[in-house]
Design an enzyme around this catalytic site. Structure first.
Site, PDB file in Angstrom:
ATOM      1  N   ASP A 123      35.731  47.982  36.696  1.00 33.82           N
ATOM      2  CA  ASP A 123      36.148  46.584  36.701  1.00 33.82           C
ATOM      3  C   ASP A 123      36.759  46.287  38.063  1.00 33.82           C
ATOM      4  O   ASP A 123      37.377  47.162  38.679  1.00 33.82           O
ATOM      5  CB  ASP A 123      37.166  46.310  35.592  1.00 33.82           C
ATOM      6  CG  ASP A 123      36.546  46.281  34.206  1.00 33.82           C
ATOM      7  OD1 ASP A 123      35.330  46.047  34.105  1.00 33.82           O
ATOM      8  OD2 ASP A 123      37.286  46.479  33.228  1.00 33.82           O
ATOM      9  N   ASP A 142      30.733  42.062  32.158  1.00 39.34           N
ATOM     10  CA  ASP A 142      31.659  41.373  31.247  1.00 39.34           C
ATOM     11  C   ASP A 142      31.447  39.865  31.297  1.00 39.34           C
ATOM     12  O   ASP A 142      31.476  39.189  30.265  1.00 39.34           O
ATOM     13  CB  ASP A 142      33.109  41.683  31.618  1.00 39.34           C
ATOM     14  CG  ASP A 142      33.465  43.153  31.514  1.00 39.34           C
ATOM     15  OD1 ASP A 142      32.812  43.873  30.739  1.00 39.34           O
ATOM     16  OD2 ASP A 142      34.406  43.575  32.205  1.00 39.34           O
TER      17      ASP A 142
END
Length: 173
Positions: A123, A142
Site C-alpha cells: 500500500d 484497492d
C-alpha cells in the site's frame, strides 16, 4: 452455455487485465525506481503522499498478522471471491455491471499477486487533509475494488430492477 454467456465478457476481461497490470506497474514504480520502502514517504502535494505500508491484513488493515497461516488464508479467501466475481461476470448481461465486476476482479488479482510474492499487500497512496487521514493507505487494486463496488451499488440503487427487453429477457443495456 452460449445463451447465458455475457455479451460483454471480453471487454470485462480486458478491463480486469488492465486493472491488474496498472496495479502491478504502479507498485513496481513505488518500490523499485522510487525506493519508497527505504524512504518511507514522498510528499506529492499537500494532501497526497506516497507512504510505504505493508498490509498483512484485509481492508483497513483489519486482522493484520504477518504469519504464513494468515497469508495463505487470505490468498485462498480472496481467490474464492475473485472466482465468484469472475463467474458472475460471465453471466452478467449489463455492460455497466460487467465493468464494475471487472474492476473488482482486477483489483482482487492485484492484491493476490502481492500476497503470493511478498506475504503482504503493498500500500502506498496516502490521501489526507493536514494530519487528518479519512482513508487508510491504499493502492490501485484497492481503488479498483472500491470503485467497482460503489458502481455496482449505485447502479442497483439508481437503476433498480432491470427492465425486461421485448423478448422477455432482462435488458443488456
Amino acid at each position: 452455455m452460449t445463451g447465458t454467456r455475457s455479451p460483454h465478457l471480453g471487454f470485462g476481461l480486458l478491463i480486469a487485465a488492465a486493472a491488474l497490470i496498472l496495479d502491478q506497474l504502479v507498485k513496481w514504480v513505488v518500490t523499485v525506481p522510487l525506493s519508497l520502502e527505504a524512504k518511507g514517504a514522498i510528499e506529492i502535494v499537500s494532501f497526497f503522499d506516497l507512504r510505504w505500508a505493508m498490509n498483512c491484513g484485509i481492508s483497513l488493515s483489519m486482522f493484520a498478522s504477518c504469519t504464513d497461516t494468515t497469508r495463505w488464508t487470505l490468498v485462498a479467501v480472496t481467490a474464492a471471491v475473485a472466482l465468484a466475481v469472475a463467474f458472475w461476470m460471465t453471466r452478467e448481461k449489463a455492460r455497466g455491471d460487467v465493468i464494475a465486476l471487472a474492476m473488482i476482479l482486477g483489483g482482487a488479482l492485484g492484491n493476490i499477486v502481492d500476497r503470493v510474492r511478498f506475504g503482504y499487500v503493498v500500500d502506498f497512496a496516502d490521501l489526507h487533509i493536514g494530519d487528518f487521514r479519512p482513508f487508510m493507505i491504499f493502492n490501485v487494486a484497492d481503488a479498483c475494488i472500491t470503485l467497482g463496488v460503489l458502481l455496482l451499488v449505485a447502479r442497483a440503487l439508481l437503476l433498480g430492477e432491470k427492465a425486461p427487453a421485448a423478448d422477455g429477457q432482462p435488458s443488456a443495456e
